[in-house]
Scaffold this active site. Structure first.
Site, mmCIF file in Angstrom:
data_model
loop_
_atom_site.group_PDB
_atom_site.id
_atom_site.type_symbol
_atom_site.label_atom_id
_atom_site.label_comp_id
_atom_site.label_asym_id
_atom_site.label_seq_id
_atom_site.Cartn_x
_atom_site.Cartn_y
_atom_site.Cartn_z
ATOM 1 C CG ASP A 33 -7.764 3.962 -4.997
ATOM 2 O OD1 ASP A 33 -9.007 3.878 -5.090
ATOM 3 O OD2 ASP A 33 -6.993 3.365 -5.765
ATOM 4 C CE1 TYR A 39 -6.737 3.252 -0.742
ATOM 5 C CE2 TYR A 39 -4.393 3.218 -0.186
ATOM 6 C CZ TYR A 39 -5.486 2.648 -0.813
ATOM 7 O OH TYR A 39 -5.349 1.465 -1.474
ATOM 8 C CD GLU A 58 -2.981 -0.760 -0.164
ATOM 9 O OE1 GLU A 58 -2.974 0.361 -0.723
ATOM 10 O OE2 GLU A 58 -3.673 -1.708 -0.585
#
Length: 371
Positions: free
Chosen positions: A160, A142, A59
């Site tokens: 996102d 996020y 991520e």
DNA sequence: AACACGTGGAT
DNA sequence: TATCCAAGTGT
């Protein structure tokens, strides 16, 4: 999207969709996801639990960075640091070397700091809830939601750029980004199912990456086509609305390429904060708009005969374009490096934390110094 | 809130 | 060639 070619079939399909518009369903998306599963080095096989370490690492790497770019960095990184403890016990310089070329180097500095906090504060186990994750460096709104959902199957809704696009089309959200973020999150959150929230998030992102693309979305293949308001309007490609950012002003500067007769190149480390923080660089002047080349040699690291190389090195950063003049000099074997700098053998440059713009300077110098 | 912060691939 | 912009965060 455009009705490519305007074929009768496509037009009929569009008319059928208009008549049949239904509420979007997470189940339809998950079914699509199961049929169109994509394999990535960080993604577990269907039904298997994902490792939080790999979810987190991927991520962070994927922030503002394309999947195809991340894949090879991720594989190299995991080979060198298989678990969070290995990363925490490494030096920052070692981490930056593996990150070189990937960009946004604050991510690597925060990644390293985060690994140490996970070990120190959480015994080497990532926390599973958004609030706790959010307190770790480099993990924002996020990423905390993404880790909670994907690694721990918590009902969280990461949003996102892909999901912003999908949602803004699905509901034809007229508010421009970034102002629309709260509205988009509300819609996405309402759609998130209690079961498989992690798969739902990944499905939304995969959909955005492969079907609901910025240009020429493949609407007929979309599991939401019967629910999409932008498609119903024939306007999918015009979403999300966005406010254009002002473009950065051109900056100029000079770089000083020093090579010893044994081939070694003079390098130094940039300050830990700011642009390319902590990375290795070819010595040079400041980069400024309104830069005058005439005075730049004052800033040269050595008082030797400089040769101004033909051409320029051009590089585009997110917020400004850069144009560099390169000067080169050759010094005898055994010349010591000035304070704070070091000579590095040419064939050792690959294992340096050299950002792309610095590699361009080296390449330009090697191409031009003997012409 | 607005800006700093990299890079490369697609079109 | 020019422009867009991608699985955002920190300040």
């Amino acid at each position: 999207m455009t009705l490519a070619g305007g074929s009768r079939l496509t037009k009929n399909f569009a008319r059928a969709v208009k008549r049949a518009k239904t509420a979007p369903s997470a189940a339809a998306l998950l079914a699509w996801y199961d049929r169109n599963r994509r394999e990535f080095p960080w993604r577990a096989q269907a039904g298997r639990r994902m490792e939080p370490y790999k979810v987190w690492l991927s991520e962070i790497m994927l922030q503002q960075t394309r999947v195809e770019t991340v894949e090879r960095y991720f594989v190299r990184f995991v080979a060198r640091f298989p678990a969070v403890q290995a990363l925490a016990s490494a030096r920052l310089g070692e981490v930056l070397k593996l990150w070189a070329g990937l960009g946004y180097y604050a991510r690597a500095r925060n990644l390293h700091a985060c690994s140490r906090e996970v070990v120190a504060r959480f015994g080497g186990k990532f926390p599973s809830d958004e609030q706790a994750l959010r307190t770790l460096p480099g993990i924002g709104v996020y990423t905390s939601a993404a880790i909670a959902a994907i690694a721990f199957d918590r009902k969280a809704t990461p949003v996102d750029g892909n999901i912003e696009r999908v949602i803004s089309r699905l509901f034809a959200v007229e508010t421009p980004l970034p102002k629309a973020k709260p509205e988009l999150f509300a819609h996405a959150s309402r759609l998130t199912p209690a079961a498989r929230p992690g798969d739902f998030a990944q499905a939304m992102m995969d959909l955005g990456a492969t079907v609901c693309t910025p240009k020429r979305p493949d609407c007929p293949r979309c599991p939401f086509v019967f629910s999409c308001e932008a498609y119903r309007q024939g306007m999918a490609e015009s979403f999300p609305r966005r406010i254009a950012k002002a473009e950065g002003k051109l900056r100029r500067g000079a770089a000083f390429f020093v090579q010893r007769t044994d081939g070694a190149v003079l390098l130094r480390k940039r300050p830990l904060k700011g642009l390319l923080g902590g990375m290795t660089e070819v010595p040079g002047t400041e980069w400024a708009s309104g830069f005058e080349i005439s005075g730049s040699l004052i800033h040269a690291p050595l008082g030797v005969a400089w040769k101004k190389l033909p051409g320029r090195v051009r590089h585009i950063f997110t917020h400004f374009p850069l144009e560099l003049t390169v000067y080169s000099a050759t010094v005898p074997k055994g010349t010591p490096a000035p304070k704070g700098m070091r000579f590095v053998a040419l064939n050792k440059l690959d294992s340096e934390a050299l950002p792309t713009v610095m590699r361009k300077i080296v390449a330009h110098a090697l191409d031009n110094q003997n012409r």
